[in-house]
Design a protein around this motif. Sequence first.
Motif, PDB file in Angstrom:
ATOM      1  N   ARG A 105      10.809   2.879   4.716  1.00  0.00           N
ATOM      2  CA  ARG A 105      11.560   3.275   3.544  1.00  0.00           C
ATOM      3  C   ARG A 105      11.676   2.167   2.490  1.00  0.00           C
ATOM      4  O   ARG A 105      12.073   2.430   1.355  1.00  0.00           O
ATOM      5  N   LYS A 106      11.316   0.934   2.865  1.00  0.00           N
ATOM      6  CA  LYS A 106      11.338  -0.153   1.890  1.00  0.00           C
ATOM      7  C   LYS A 106      10.073  -0.173   1.036  1.00  0.00           C
ATOM      8  O   LYS A 106       9.998  -0.904   0.046  1.00  0.00           O
ATOM      9  N   LYS A 107       9.062   0.614   1.438  1.00  0.00           N
ATOM     10  CA  LYS A 107       7.797   0.649   0.723  1.00  0.00           C
ATOM     11  C   LYS A 107       7.645   1.955  -0.043  1.00  0.00           C
ATOM     12  O   LYS A 107       8.238   2.969   0.309  1.00  0.00           O
ATOM     13  N   MET A 108       6.833   1.905  -1.086  1.00  0.00           N
ATOM     14  CA  MET A 108       6.433   3.112  -1.799  1.00  0.00           C
ATOM     15  C   MET A 108       5.060   3.535  -1.302  1.00  0.00           C
ATOM     16  O   MET A 108       4.310   2.726  -0.743  1.00  0.00           O
ATOM     17  N   ALA A 109       4.722   4.805  -1.515  1.00  0.00           N
ATOM     18  CA  ALA A 109       3.445   5.322  -1.039  1.00  0.00           C
ATOM     19  C   ALA A 109       3.014   6.503  -1.894  1.00  0.00           C
ATOM     20  O   ALA A 109       3.825   7.135  -2.582  1.00  0.00           O
ATOM     21  N   VAL A 110       1.711   6.785  -1.866  1.00  0.00           N
ATOM     22  CA  VAL A 110       1.215   8.016  -2.475  1.00  0.00           C
ATOM     23  C   VAL A 110       1.597   9.165  -1.545  1.00  0.00           C
ATOM     24  O   VAL A 110       1.311   9.128  -0.349  1.00  0.00           O
ATOM     25  N   VAL A 111       2.269  10.161  -2.107  1.00  0.00           N
ATOM     26  CA  VAL A 111       2.779  11.284  -1.317  1.00  0.00           C
ATOM     27  C   VAL A 111       2.399  12.594  -2.012  1.00  0.00           C
ATOM     28  O   VAL A 111       1.801  12.596  -3.089  1.00  0.00           O
ATOM     29  N   SER A 112       2.781  13.699  -1.409  1.00  0.00           N
ATOM     30  CA  SER A 112       2.502  15.001  -2.000  1.00  0.00           C
ATOM     31  C   SER A 112       3.349  15.206  -3.254  1.00  0.00           C
ATOM     32  O   SER A 112       4.379  14.540  -3.446  1.00  0.00           O
ATOM     33  N   GLU A 113       2.932  16.146  -4.096  1.00  0.00           N
ATOM     34  CA  GLU A 113       3.658  16.406  -5.336  1.00  0.00           C
ATOM     35  C   GLU A 113       5.093  16.868  -5.066  1.00  0.00           C
ATOM     36  O   GLU A 113       5.999  16.611  -5.860  1.00  0.00           O
ATOM     37  N   THR A 114       5.289  17.544  -3.951  1.00  0.00           N
ATOM     38  CA  THR A 114       6.633  18.050  -3.641  1.00  0.00           C
ATOM     39  C   THR A 114       7.577  16.941  -3.211  1.00  0.00           C
ATOM     40  O   THR A 114       8.793  17.055  -3.359  1.00  0.00           O
TER      41      THR A 114
ATOM     42  N   ASP B  87     -16.077   1.988  -8.474  1.00  0.00           N
ATOM     43  CA  ASP B  87     -17.377   2.588  -8.795  1.00  0.00           C
ATOM     44  C   ASP B  87     -17.576   2.714 -10.296  1.00  0.00           C
ATOM     45  O   ASP B  87     -18.697   2.570 -10.795  1.00  0.00           O
ATOM     46  N   ARG B  88     -16.496   2.997 -11.017  1.00  0.00           N
ATOM     47  CA  ARG B  88     -16.568   3.109 -12.470  1.00  0.00           C
ATOM     48  C   ARG B  88     -15.808   1.956 -13.113  1.00  0.00           C
ATOM     49  O   ARG B  88     -14.745   1.567 -12.620  1.00  0.00           O
ATOM     50  N   PRO B  89     -16.317   1.409 -14.218  1.00  0.00           N
ATOM     51  CA  PRO B  89     -15.636   0.263 -14.850  1.00  0.00           C
ATOM     52  C   PRO B  89     -14.279   0.611 -15.440  1.00  0.00           C
ATOM     53  O   PRO B  89     -13.440  -0.255 -15.614  1.00  0.00           O
ATOM     54  N   SER B  90     -14.065   1.904 -15.774  1.00  0.00           N
ATOM     55  CA  SER B  90     -12.772   2.355 -16.282  1.00  0.00           C
ATOM     56  C   SER B  90     -12.410   3.669 -15.600  1.00  0.00           C
ATOM     57  O   SER B  90     -13.294   4.455 -15.237  1.00  0.00           O
ATOM     58  N   GLY B  91     -11.130   3.888 -15.425  1.00  0.00           N
ATOM     59  CA  GLY B  91     -10.724   5.124 -14.773  1.00  0.00           C
ATOM     60  C   GLY B  91      -9.218   5.306 -14.778  1.00  0.00           C
ATOM     61  O   GLY B  91      -8.473   4.493 -15.344  1.00  0.00           O
ATOM     62  N   VAL B  92      -8.793   6.377 -14.140  1.00  0.00           N
ATOM     63  CA  VAL B  92      -7.377   6.733 -14.061  1.00  0.00           C
ATOM     64  C   VAL B  92      -7.017   7.021 -12.614  1.00  0.00           C
ATOM     65  O   VAL B  92      -7.751   7.722 -11.913  1.00  0.00           O
ATOM     66  N   VAL B  93      -5.910   6.446 -12.164  1.00  0.00           N
ATOM     67  CA  VAL B  93      -5.359   6.783 -10.851  1.00  0.00           C
ATOM     68  C   VAL B  93      -4.195   7.731 -11.102  1.00  0.00           C
ATOM     69  O   VAL B  93      -3.202   7.349 -11.727  1.00  0.00           O
ATOM     70  N   ASP B  94      -4.342   8.940 -10.637  1.00  0.00           N
ATOM     71  CA  ASP B  94      -3.347   9.985 -10.870  1.00  0.00           C
ATOM     72  C   ASP B  94      -2.853  10.452  -9.508  1.00  0.00           C
ATOM     73  O   ASP B  94      -3.473  11.308  -8.872  1.00  0.00           O
ATOM     74  N   ALA B  95      -1.763   9.859  -9.031  1.00  0.00           N
ATOM     75  CA  ALA B  95      -1.273  10.157  -7.684  1.00  0.00           C
ATOM     76  C   ALA B  95       0.242  10.000  -7.643  1.00  0.00           C
ATOM     77  O   ALA B  95       0.767   8.950  -8.023  1.00  0.00           O
ATOM     78  N   PRO B  96       0.977  11.028  -7.183  1.00  0.00           N
ATOM     79  CA  PRO B  96       2.454  10.954  -7.138  1.00  0.00           C
ATOM     80  C   PRO B  96       2.937   9.896  -6.153  1.00  0.00           C
ATOM     81  O   PRO B  96       2.308   9.663  -5.114  1.00  0.00           O
ATOM     82  N   LEU B  97       4.059   9.279  -6.481  1.00  0.00           N
ATOM     83  CA  LEU B  97       4.609   8.210  -5.656  1.00  0.00           C
ATOM     84  C   LEU B  97       6.001   8.579  -5.157  1.00  0.00           C
ATOM     85  O   LEU B  97       6.785   9.218  -5.856  1.00  0.00           O
ATOM     86  N   GLY B  98       6.302   8.128  -3.939  1.00  0.00           N
ATOM     87  CA  GLY B  98       7.625   8.318  -3.353  1.00  0.00           C
ATOM     88  C   GLY B  98       7.833   7.305  -2.255  1.00  0.00           C
ATOM     89  O   GLY B  98       6.958   6.462  -1.982  1.00  0.00           O
ATOM     90  N   ARG B  99       8.983   7.362  -1.620  1.00  0.00           N
ATOM     91  CA  ARG B  99       9.266   6.443  -0.517  1.00  0.00           C
ATOM     92  C   ARG B  99       8.336   6.734   0.660  1.00  0.00           C
ATOM     93  O   ARG B  99       8.071   7.884   1.001  1.00  0.00           O
ATOM     94  N   SER B 100       7.835   5.667   1.278  1.00  0.00           N
ATOM     95  CA  SER B 100       6.997   5.821   2.470  1.00  0.00           C
ATOM     96  C   SER B 100       7.828   6.400   3.606  1.00  0.00           C
ATOM     97  O   SER B 100       8.951   5.949   3.850  1.00  0.00           O
ATOM     98  N   GLN B 101       7.302   7.379   4.296  1.00  0.00           N
ATOM     99  CA  GLN B 101       8.004   7.966   5.429  1.00  0.00           C
ATOM    100  C   GLN B 101       8.028   7.010   6.614  1.00  0.00           C
ATOM    101  O   GLN B 101       8.936   7.056   7.455  1.00  0.00           O
ATOM    102  N   ALA B 102       7.036   6.113   6.682  1.00  0.00           N
ATOM    103  CA  ALA B 102       6.944   5.169   7.803  1.00  0.00           C
ATOM    104  C   ALA B 102       7.827   3.944   7.592  1.00  0.00           C
ATOM    105  O   ALA B 102       8.328   3.358   8.552  1.00  0.00           O
TER     106      ALA B 102
END
Length: 337
Positions: free
Chosen positions: A207-216, A190-205
Amino acid sequence: MPRLHQTSRELVASEDEAGERIDRWLAAKIPELSRSRIQALIKAGAVTSGGGTIGEAGWRVKPGRSYSITVPEAEEPTPRGEEIALDVVFEDGDLIVIDKPAGLVVHPAPGHETGTLVNALIRHCGDSLSGIGGVRRPGIVHRLDKDTSGLLVVAKNDAAHKSLSEQFADHGRDGRLHRAYLALCWGVPDRPSGVVDAPLGRSQANRKKMAVVSETLGRFARTHYHVEKVFADVDGHDFVSLMRLELETGRTHQIRVHLAHIRHPVLGDPVYGTGFKASARRLGEGAREALHHLRRQALHAAELGFEHPVSGQEMAFESELPADMAHLIAALEAPET
C-alpha cells in the motif's frame, strides 16, 4: 500571545444575485479568498446579516440585504520555520519558485516532522506569507518526491494559492501550465516518442507503492515521453536513455510508475527499479561508480511554466541538471579505456 487583528467586509446583494448560495456569492465578491476558506469562515460564525449569524454555506442570499464577513489575521504556523538554505529562482509578494535539491522533503509528515521545504519557506518568507486558509504558511500546490530534484512553485497567499491550484488541477489543458522532466532510464523504447496511458492506484501488494491498475480501481494517468539521447553499454549496445517527459496528469509517482510499466524504469529508483539492479554490471566502471554515488532516482523537474496568479504574466523557468545527474551522464558518455 498577541491578539490577532481582523478585517471585515460589508456586501449587499443585488436583484440579479438573489438566490445564490452565500459561499459561492462571497467567493465571487472576494476573489482573494477561496471558496473552501469562505466555507470555513461561515462554519466559524464569521458571516452575519441583520444581526444574526449565518451558519450554512448553502444559505441563499436575498436582494438588497447586507452581509458582513469577518476575516481574522492569519494564525502563526505549525510547523515552525527553520533556517535551511534554499535555491530561490524567483520570488515576489504572491509566490516563490524554488529549485529543490534531492533529499529535501516538501511537507512535514510522520518521520519527517522537521527539516522540510515548508519549514524552510516559513522562515525564509516570514511576514510575506499572508496566509493560506487562515494560517500563515506556504501554499503547496504541487510536490516533488523527496529524491526528485528541480523546480517547484509555492503560493504565499490565498489568491495565489487558488489560481495556481486551478492551473495544476487542469494539468496544462488550457495552455497556462507547462511542466517537463528529465530522467535517465534503463533501456531504449521501441519508438523515440510515445505516450504511456495507464491508470494508477495503490498497489494491492504494498500500500506504500503506486501501481498500474484497472480503470475501475485507479485514476486516469497519461505521460508523454521523448528520447533525447541514448548511451551504450560496455559492449556497444544501446542501454540507457535520457528521456524528456511531460505530464497530462499529476498522480503520485506517475513518471516512475509509468516508466517501470513499460520496462524502462528510472536509474537508481529504489522502489520501482529494483528489478534492474543487476543491469549496472553492463555499464562501464565510471558509470557504475557514478550510479552508485547517485543514491536516488535520476529524475529532475527541468522546466516549469505557469500564468502569474495576480498579474496574468506568462512565467517560464528552466533548471540545469544537478551535479549528480550531470556527472552520471558524463560517465555514460565517456569511452571505456
